[in-house]
Enzyme design. Structure first.
Site, PDB file in Angstrom:
ATOM      1  N   GLU A 176       0.836  -1.204   0.000  1.00 41.13           N
ATOM      2  CA  GLU A 176       0.000   0.000   0.000  1.00 41.13           C
ATOM      3  C   GLU A 176       0.872   1.256   0.000  1.00 41.13           C
ATOM      4  OE1 GLU A 176      -4.031  -0.898   2.376  1.00 41.13           O
ATOM      5  OE2 GLU A 176      -2.214  -1.180   3.582  1.00 41.13           O
ATOM      6  N   TYR A 185     -15.117  26.503  -0.937  1.00 37.48           N
ATOM      7  CA  TYR A 185     -15.068  25.046  -1.035  1.00 37.48           C
ATOM      8  C   TYR A 185     -13.654  24.590  -1.395  1.00 37.48           C
ATOM      9  CZ  TYR A 185     -20.128  25.563  -1.503  1.00 37.48           C
ATOM     10  OH  TYR A 185     -21.437  25.890  -1.302  1.00 37.48           O
ATOM     11  N   LEU A 242      -6.588   4.844   8.299  1.00 37.54           N
ATOM     12  CA  LEU A 242      -7.526   5.822   7.761  1.00 37.54           C
ATOM     13  C   LEU A 242      -7.989   6.775   8.855  1.00 37.54           C
ATOM     14  CD1 LEU A 242      -9.800   3.674   5.416  1.00 37.54           C
ATOM     15  CD2 LEU A 242      -7.863   5.124   4.799  1.00 37.54           C
ATOM     16  N   GLU A 243      -8.073   6.273  10.094  1.00 39.60           N
ATOM     17  CA  GLU A 243      -8.463   7.119  11.214  1.00 39.60           C
ATOM     18  C   GLU A 243      -7.510   8.305  11.361  1.00 39.60           C
ATOM     19  OE1 GLU A 243      -9.866   2.915  12.229  1.00 39.60           O
ATOM     20  OE2 GLU A 243      -8.205   3.833  11.173  1.00 39.60           O
ATOM     21  N   LYS A 250     -11.233   3.667   1.015  1.00 39.88           N
ATOM     22  CA  LYS A 250     -10.298   3.151   0.023  1.00 39.88           C
ATOM     23  C   LYS A 250     -10.928   1.935  -0.645  1.00 39.88           C
ATOM     24  CE  LYS A 250      -7.091   0.663   3.095  1.00 39.88           C
ATOM     25  NZ  LYS A 250      -5.684   0.556   3.483  1.00 39.88           N
TER      26      LYS A 250
END
Length: 128
Positions: A25, A57, A76-77, A103
């Site tokens: 990864e 934005y 991911l956290e 993901k």
């Protein structure tokens, strides 16, 4: 959220990053999806119809892009936390932010759209 019910929505962002626990990864990288909701008072912009009373934005896009394309994180956290805290620190008018990171390419033995997490951080979380 903390007295403000208005929110800005940025949905479906997609960036390429190198986050994850597995060596592959981090070496090969992969696509990540990001959604961000930010709570802030949009009444002044609604009344005035003036962009200077609103929020860009593009700023939320920029923060998400910098984090996803930046230094690798294992979880991911952690990626979502970095996006949330950077958003709150850079934009004092935002009272809370929800960040969803997904993901699509994971080592799961079956079909799926993506795996991900969603966090909610409030301005009060910055003082902890």
């Amino acid at each position: 959220m903390e007295g403000v019910e208005d929110k800005l929505i940025v949905k479906g962002l997609s960036f390429y990053g190198h986050h994850g626990v597995l060596k592959e990864e981090r070496t090969l990288g992969q696509k990540f999806f990001v959604d961000v909701d930010a709570w802030l008072d949009l009444k002044p912009a609604g009344i005035s119809d003036d962009l200077s009373h609103s929020f860009s934005y593009v700023e939320i896009y920029r923060i998400a892009k910098e984090v996803i394309e930046g230094p690798p994180q294992n979880l991911l956290e952690s990626v979502a936390q970095k996006i949330a805290i950077a958003t709150l620190k850079s934009h004092k008018e935002i009272s809370a932010v929800r960040v969803k990171v997904g993901k699509p390419h994971v080592a799961i033995p079956g079909p799926l759209d993506y795996l991900g997490i969603e966090i909610l951080r409030r301005r009060s979380d910055l003082t902890e």
